[in-house]
Design a protein around this motif. Structure first.
Motif, short mmCIF file in Angstrom:
data_model
loop_
_atom_site.label_atom_id
_atom_site.label_comp_id
_atom_site.label_asym_id
_atom_site.label_seq_id
_atom_site.Cartn_x
_atom_site.Cartn_y
_atom_site.Cartn_z
N PRO A 1 -19.97 -7.98 -39.01
CA PRO A 1 -21.10 -7.21 -38.35
C PRO A 1 -22.12 -6.49 -39.12
N LEU A 2 -23.34 -6.19 -38.86
CA LEU A 2 -24.34 -5.19 -39.80
C LEU A 2 -24.80 -4.02 -39.06
N SER A 3 -24.64 -2.99 -39.62
CA SER A 3 -25.06 -1.58 -38.95
C SER A 3 -26.58 -1.65 -39.06
N ALA A 4 -27.14 -2.60 -38.48
CA ALA A 4 -28.60 -2.59 -38.56
C ALA A 4 -29.28 -1.52 -38.20
N GLY A 5 -28.88 -0.88 -36.81
CA GLY A 5 -29.41 0.25 -36.42
C GLY A 5 -29.56 1.49 -37.26
N SER A 6 -28.74 1.22 -38.49
CA SER A 6 -28.67 2.80 -39.44
C SER A 6 -29.29 2.36 -40.73
N TYR A 7 -30.03 1.29 -40.94
CA TYR A 7 -30.25 0.90 -42.29
C TYR A 7 -31.53 1.86 -42.77
N SER B 1 -20.67 -3.26 -35.52
CA SER B 1 -20.01 -2.57 -36.64
C SER B 1 -18.99 -1.53 -36.12
N ALA B 2 -19.15 -1.34 -34.84
CA ALA B 2 -18.05 -0.26 -34.25
C ALA B 2 -17.91 1.07 -35.27
N PRO B 3 -18.73 1.70 -35.54
CA PRO B 3 -18.77 2.77 -36.47
C PRO B 3 -17.66 4.04 -35.72
N ASP B 4 -17.50 4.05 -34.36
CA ASP B 4 -16.37 4.85 -33.90
C ASP B 4 -15.17 4.54 -34.39
N ILE C 1 -7.92 -0.14 -37.19
CA ILE C 1 -7.37 -0.38 -35.97
C ILE C 1 -8.14 -1.57 -35.10
N ALA C 2 -9.17 -2.07 -35.84
CA ALA C 2 -10.05 -3.01 -35.15
C ALA C 2 -9.33 -4.21 -34.76
N ASN C 3 -9.76 -4.73 -33.67
CA ASN C 3 -9.07 -6.14 -33.32
C ASN C 3 -9.84 -7.21 -33.95
N GLU D 1 -13.03 -4.74 -42.47
CA GLU D 1 -11.35 -5.02 -41.81
C GLU D 1 -11.21 -6.37 -41.27
N VAL D 2 -12.10 -6.72 -40.31
CA VAL D 2 -11.86 -8.10 -39.43
C VAL D 2 -12.30 -9.17 -40.18
N VAL D 3 -13.22 -9.20 -41.42
CA VAL D 3 -13.47 -10.25 -42.26
C VAL D 3 -12.31 -10.36 -43.10
N ALA E 1 -20.12 -18.42 -38.85
CA ALA E 1 -19.04 -17.62 -38.09
C ALA E 1 -19.64 -16.21 -37.99
N GLN E 2 -19.59 -15.46 -36.74
CA GLN E 2 -20.18 -14.12 -36.74
C GLN E 2 -19.70 -13.68 -35.24
N ALA E 3 -18.69 -12.63 -35.36
CA ALA E 3 -18.02 -12.15 -34.03
C ALA E 3 -19.35 -11.56 -33.28
N VAL E 4 -19.35 -11.54 -32.03
CA VAL E 4 -20.05 -11.06 -31.00
C VAL E 4 -20.44 -9.35 -31.47
P1 NAD Z 1 -20.34 -2.27 -31.14
O1 NAD Z 1 -20.17 -3.67 -30.67
O2 NAD Z 1 -20.12 -1.92 -32.69
O3 NAD Z 1 -19.21 -1.52 -30.23
C1 NAD Z 1 -19.41 -1.13 -29.04
C2 NAD Z 1 -17.83 -0.65 -28.48
O4 NAD Z 1 -16.89 -1.71 -28.86
C3 NAD Z 1 -17.44 0.38 -29.45
O5 NAD Z 1 -16.61 1.38 -28.80
C4 NAD Z 1 -16.50 -0.35 -30.50
O6 NAD Z 1 -15.36 0.47 -30.87
C5 NAD Z 1 -15.92 -1.32 -29.54
N1 NAD Z 1 -15.43 -2.55 -30.51
C6 NAD Z 1 -16.38 -3.33 -30.93
N2 NAD Z 1 -15.81 -4.34 -31.78
C7 NAD Z 1 -14.43 -4.18 -31.52
C8 NAD Z 1 -13.01 -4.79 -32.25
N3 NAD Z 1 -13.42 -5.80 -33.06
N4 NAD Z 1 -12.06 -3.96 -32.06
C9 NAD Z 1 -11.94 -2.91 -31.16
N5 NAD Z 1 -13.10 -2.46 -30.53
C10 NAD Z 1 -14.13 -2.95 -31.02
O7 NAD Z 1 -21.84 -2.03 -30.52
P2 NAD Z 1 -22.72 -0.70 -30.83
O8 NAD Z 1 -21.80 0.60 -31.15
O9 NAD Z 1 -23.51 -0.61 -29.82
O10 NAD Z 1 -23.38 -1.08 -32.35
C11 NAD Z 1 -22.97 -0.30 -33.41
C12 NAD Z 1 -23.50 -0.84 -34.63
O11 NAD Z 1 -23.50 -2.32 -34.64
C13 NAD Z 1 -25.38 -0.70 -34.59
O12 NAD Z 1 -25.73 -0.51 -35.67
C14 NAD Z 1 -25.88 -2.11 -34.02
O13 NAD Z 1 -27.16 -2.32 -34.52
C15 NAD Z 1 -24.79 -3.05 -34.79
N6 NAD Z 1 -24.48 -4.46 -34.06
C16 NAD Z 1 -24.49 -5.29 -34.97
C17 NAD Z 1 -24.22 -6.54 -34.48
C18 NAD Z 1 -24.01 -7.92 -35.45
O14 NAD Z 1 -24.18 -7.60 -36.77
N7 NAD Z 1 -23.66 -8.96 -34.90
C19 NAD Z 1 -24.18 -6.87 -32.92
C20 NAD Z 1 -24.26 -5.77 -32.24
C21 NAD Z 1 -24.42 -4.30 -32.95
#
Ligand code: NAD
Length: 362
Positions: free
Chosen positions: A76-82, A279-282, A288-290, A19-21, A273-276
Motif C-alpha cells: 500500500p501507498l500512503s498517498a494521502g500524506s505524500y 497503509s494502515a498508519p494506525d 500486527i498487520a494481517n 510487514e505484509v509484503v 498483486a496489490q491488497a485492497v
Molecule cells: P486503510 O486501509 O489503511 O485502513 C483502514 C482500517 O483498516 C485501519 O483501521 C487499519 O488498521 C485497518 N487495516 C487495513 N489493513 C489492515 C491489515 N492488513 N491488517 C489489519 N488491519 C488492517 O485505510 P485509511 O486509513 O483510510 O488510509 C491510510 C492511507 O492508505 C492513506 O494515505 C490512503 O491514501 C492510503 N491508501 C492506500 C491504498 C493503496 O495503496 N492501495 C488504498 C487505500 C488507502
C-alpha cells in the motif's frame, strides 16, 4: 515454459507495506522452492522510501525496473500524506495503472476466517483507468480544476472502450467460476445518466456473448445495502472505478475486514498483486498487520502468470499458498490468528504458521 525463470518486482510501499509484503515474499519464496519454481525477486523502491532516496515517490529507475519484470507485488501507498513537492504527487499507484494499462481490478471477497462463516463468495470487477480518478483519467494533466478560488470541478471520464473491456472481463470471470453464473452491473444511471448509460449499454452488449450468464443491475446505493444484508446473493459485480473502490471496502467488512481482501490489477500484458487495503498508519510498525490480503494477491498474480504462460510451477505454488492460508484462517486456535481476526499472533507468527503448513503438505 515450466523451466523458465520468472522475474517479479517487489515494491514494499508505505506503512504496513513492509510487514505484509515481507510476509507474502517469505511465503512465496518457500512455496516456490517446494514446487521447483525458478523465481527471481527484484526489490524496487516506491513511496516514502523512494522519496528519501530519490526525492520522488515513483522514480524513473523504478519504472524501468518494473519493465524488466514479468509481474509486480506492490504494497500500500500512503498517498494521502505524500509531500506536495514530490514530482509524482499525488499517486504512484494511479500512474502504474495508467502506464501499463492495468484496466481491470479483480477483488475477490470470500468467507475465509472462522469468525466469518457466512458462505460469502463474490468478486468485484472494478474498472481501473478512468471515471472520477483525476490522476489517470486524462491523456495529459490532472482531471480537477479551480476555475476560481471558490470552485473546484472534478472531471468524470467514461469511455466505450473501457466499459466494453471491463464488461467482457466480468463475464469471462463469471463463466470460469463455479458460482451462480451471475453478473451484477452496478451504476448510478438515474443521476449519471449519460456516463452510466454508456456503461450499461456496453455491459448489455457484452452479455449477449455470454448466454449462460445471467445479468442483473442495481443502483450503487442500493447494492451497498444489499452487500451488507445479503452478500451471498452476489457472484460477480462489475462496476466503474470509484464505485468499485468503495464497494470493495464494504464487501471486505462482511468477511472480517480489509486484512482479508486481496486484489489483482491486470491488463492484456501485465499484472500486479496489490491488497485492497491502505497503509494502515494506525498499526504500522507494530508487527500486527494481517498479511492475508497481500499473500492472496500474490497467489492471484501466480495464477495470472499460469493463465498467460501455462507455467504449472506458478499454478502449483499458488495452490500451496492458498491452501495453507485458508487452512490457517479456518483454525480454531486464536493463537495463530492476527489481532483483527480476534487472535493474538504477530504478522511474523502468522507467516511462519503458513510456511510450516506448506512444508508439511504433500
Ligand atoms: P486503510 O486501509 O489503511 O485502513 C483502514 C482500517 O483498516 C485501519 O483501521 C487499519 O488498521 C485497518 N487495516 C487495513 N489493513 C489492515 C491489515 N492488513 N491488517 C489489519 N488491519 C488492517 O485505510 P485509511 O486509513 O483510510 O488510509 C491510510 C492511507 O492508505 C492513506 O494515505 C490512503 O491514501 C492510503 N491508501 C492506500 C491504498 C493503496 O495503496 N492501495 C488504498 C487505500 C488507502
Amino acid at each position: 515454459m515450466n523451466g523458465k525463470s520468472v522475474k517479479l518486482a517487489v515494491l514494499e510501499g508505505d506503512g504496513i507495506g513492509r510487514e505484509v509484503v515481507q510476509s507474502a515474499v517469505d511465503i512465496l519464496r518457500f512455496a516456490a522452492g517446494k514446487n521447483s519454481f525458478p523465481l527471481e525477486l527484484v526489490d524496487l523502491k516506491i513511496g516514502l522510501d523512494a522519496y528519501k532516496l530519490f526525492g520522488r515517490t515513483f522514480p524513473p529507475e523504478t519504472l524501468d525496473g518494473m519493465r524488466q519484470c514479468d509481474g509486480w507485488i506492490l504494497g500500500p501507498l500512503s498517498a494521502g500524506s505524500y509531500p506536495k513537492d514530490d514530482k509524482d504527487y499525488p499517486m504512484a499507484s494511479g500512474k502504474i495503472r495508467k502506464e501499463f494499462d492495468l484496466f481491470a481490478n479483480i477483488r475477490p471477497i470470500k468467507s475465509l476466517a472462522k469468525s466469518s462463516d457466512k458462505n460469502i463468495d463474490l468478486v468485484i470487477v472494478r474498472e481501473n483507468t478512468e471515471d472520477f480518478y483525476p490522476d489517470r483519467n486524462l491523456f495529459k494533466g490532472y482531471g480537477e480544476f479551480w476555475p476560481n478560488e471558490d470552485t473546484v470541478l472534478s472531471l468524470r471520464v467514461i469511455t466505450r472502450k473501457a466499459c466494453a473491456r471491463i464488461a467482457e472481463t466480468a463475464f469471462r470471470l463469471a463463466s470460469s467460476r463455479s458460482g451462480k453464473k451471475l453478473v451484477t452491473a452496478v451504476h448510478k444511471s438515474n443521476v449519471l445518466i449519460e456516463g452510466d448509460g454508456l456503461f450499461l449499454e456496453e455491459v448489455r452488449r457484452a452479455a449477449k456473448k455470454f448466454p449462460n450468464i445471467h445479468l442483473n443491475d442495481g443502483l450503487v446505493d442500493s447494492v451497498a445495502m444489499q452487500l451488507v444484508i445479503s452478500p451471498q446473493s452476489f457472484d460477480v459485480i462489475v462496476t466503474t472505478n470509484m464505485f468499485g473502490d468503495i464497494l470493495s471496502d464494504v464487501a471486505a467488512g462482511t468477511v472480517g475486514g480489509l486484512g482479508l481482501a486481496p486484489s489483482l490489477n491486470s491488463g492484456d500484458k501485465y499484472a500486479m498483486a496489490q491488497a485492497v487495503h491502505g497503509s494502515a498508519p494506525d498499526i504500522a510498525g507494530k508487527g500486527i498487520a494481517n498479511p492475508t490480503a497481500e499473500i492472496l494477491s500474490t497467489a492471484m498474480l501466480l495464477r495470472w502468470l499460469y493463465s498467460k504462460t501455462g507455467n504449472e510451477c506458478a499454478r502449483n505454488t499458488a495452490q500451496d499458498i492458498e491452501r495453507s492460508t485458508f487452512e490457517l484462517l479456518a483454525s480454531p486456535e486464536s493463537a495463530a490468528l492476527t489481532v483483527d481476526l480476534g487472535g493474538n499472533a504477530s504478522t511474523k507468527k502468522f507467516t511462519d504458521e503458513i510456511i510450516e503448513k506448506i512444508g508439511k503438505s504433500s
